[in-house]
Scaffold this active site. Structure first.
Site, PDB file in Angstrom:
ATOM      1  N   ARG A   8       0.740  -1.340  -0.127  1.00  0.00           N
ATOM      2  CA  ARG A   8       0.195  -0.056   0.054  1.00  0.00           C
ATOM      3  C   ARG A   8       0.763   1.180   0.099  1.00  0.00           C
ATOM      4  NH1 ARG A   8      -3.184   1.000   3.948  1.00  0.00           N
ATOM      5  NH2 ARG A   8      -5.068   1.737   2.917  1.00  0.00           N
ATOM      6  N   CYS A  28      14.058  -6.089  -4.737  1.00  0.00           N
ATOM      7  CA  CYS A  28      14.846  -5.283  -5.613  1.00  0.00           C
ATOM      8  C   CYS A  28      14.216  -4.285  -6.560  1.00  0.00           C
ATOM      9  CB  CYS A  28      15.702  -6.330  -6.603  1.00  0.00           C
ATOM     10  SG  CYS A  28      16.836  -7.185  -5.564  1.00  0.00           S
TER      11      CYS A  28
END
Ligand SMILES: *Cc1c(COP(=O)(O)O)cnc(C)c1O
Length: 403
Positions: free
Chosen positions: A300, A330
């Site tokens: 979120r 990553c």
């Protein structure tokens, strides 16, 4: 804040590991009660928006506490049935799904809520006995300069209020059985007075449908994310809307049911997300606290900028320092920037708040990470309600082809 119902977060971490979602059933119950107490109408129907948190144990508790279920996919309907909801307790509000899925829902007997004129026509001609709810987009701009976006004109949701004449012609021609009207705009109700004005648009439309059983006001109930945060005054909303709803019903000549379908309001504050700090990394400008989770488990903040307050429960009384709390994925996965948190050391457990709604249910396996476990605290006992994933979960549907 370091325990729920007498059970310490650090104990839970010792037993179940991290990252870990923990839910407090008492808070969910409190929110159900709060909504029930706020409204003074003969029949209030609360349908929990399943997409916010879909663990079947929580769905079961909500059903015990008198809630129905609001679903947006056939899979959520199946989950609801699995959790013990009767089809009649489930509302299905699809958007841009194929008609075959809607037909499955009709055959299961759930209340369908349609937001597309062609679909309405199709159902009317193929399933003439099915009771249908219509999702309206009221495009409300209420009160002077105060603009509330109760459904933008360019929104993909709902049938535009401007298309009501067409809908009415269709209803008459096909003798559609319209038993409900619905709106859900996705925008937060910050001024109950303005929302109540907007609801008049729905009442206006309702006057044209003589066979209604309910009016569904969707959701938009905002909860606080931090101290002094703005939130929906549910009690004031209940006062105002109950009054105008009861007046409308008197004029309409029948007691209708008033529905709400909250997700966030019922479960957001019940959830806590516990993560372990892997590294503290000082750069020339910033101190990063890197934790054993990321956008794969709680997206979120990165997805739509939501705020989650974060506490270091391993060092609650430590001197506050300023951190960027980031994940191990990553991609740039920043949970929080420039946050004052009690001094964090590697190994410390951080607790994210408001982790009940749209957190686990939006999680993924990105970077081939396992999804976390979920624990429910109920009647002062902790229950593991979903186990942490393993390699089997990552491999489950992969087929080793004979290449
Ligand atoms: C998502 C959704 C809800 C719940 O919204 P919250 O903001 O979580 O309360 C209710 N109804 C429909 C149709 C939805 O799509």
């Amino acid at each position: 804040m370091n325990s729920i119902q007498g059970i310490s977060f650090l104990d839970l971490v010792d037993r179940y590991g991290t990252p870990l979602y923990v839910y407090d059933a008492d808070i969910i119950k409190r929110q159900v009660d709060r909504l029930n107490n706020a409204f003074h109408v003969p029949h209030l129907g609360i349908h929990f928006a399943c997409k916010a948190l879909n663990n079947i144990n929580i769905l079961k508790l909500l059903r015990e506490w008198g809630c129905g279920l609001d679903t947006v996919s056939i899979q959520e309907i199946w989950l609801g049935l699995e959790a013990g909801y009767k089809a009649s307790e489930i509302i299905y509000t699809p958007n841009c799904v194929g008609v075959d899925e809607i037909e499955m829902a009709i055959k299961l007997g759930v209340q369908v809520n349609i937001d597309h004129i062609e679909t309405l026509e199709y159902i009317g001609s193929h399933y003439p006995d099915t009771k249908i709810c219509i999702r309206i987009n009221p495009h409300v701009m209420a009160g002077g300069n105060e603009k509330i976006s109760v459904g933008h004109i360019d929104s993909k949701f709902g049938i535009s209020i401007y298309q009501m004449p067409l809908v009415l012609r269709l209803v008459q021609a096909l003798k559609l059985k319209i038993n409900g009207l619905h709106m859900h705009t996705g925008s937060d109700i910050l001024d109950p007075g303005v929302f109540t004005l907007a609801s008049e648009i729905l009442f206006d439309a309702a006057r044209k449908f003589p066979d209604l059983e309910f009016i569904d006001f969707g959701s938009g109930l905002k909860v606080p994310y931090k101290v002094d945060d703005v939130s929906t005054d549910v009690e004031e909303l209940g006062e105002l809307l109950s009054k105008s709803f009861n007046e409308f019903c008197k004029e309409y000549g029948r007691e209708l049911k008033l529905y709400f379908e909250p997700g966030k309001f019922l479960v957001s504050q019940s959830g806590y997300f516990l993560v372990k700090t892997n590294v503290i990394k000082q750069t020339p400008s910033t101190v990063f606290a890197g934790v054993d989770s990321g956008l794969n488990h709680l997206i979120r903040p990165m997805f739509y900028g939501s705020y989650h307050s974060i506490e270091n429960i391993s060092n609650e009384t430590g001197r506050p320092r300023i951190y960027n709390v980031v994940g191990y994925i990553c991609e740039t996965d920043t949970f929080a920037s420039n946050r004052a948190i009690s001094e964090i050391h590697p190994g410390d457990i951080l607790c994210f708040k408001n982790a009940g709604a749209y957190c686990y249910s939006m999680s993924s396996n990105y970077n081939s990470r396992f999804r976390p476990a979920e624990v429910l605290i109920h009647n002062s006992k902790d229950y593991l309600i979903r186990k942490r994933e393993t390699m089997d979960d990552l491999l489950r549907n992969q087929i080793i082809a004979d290449l």
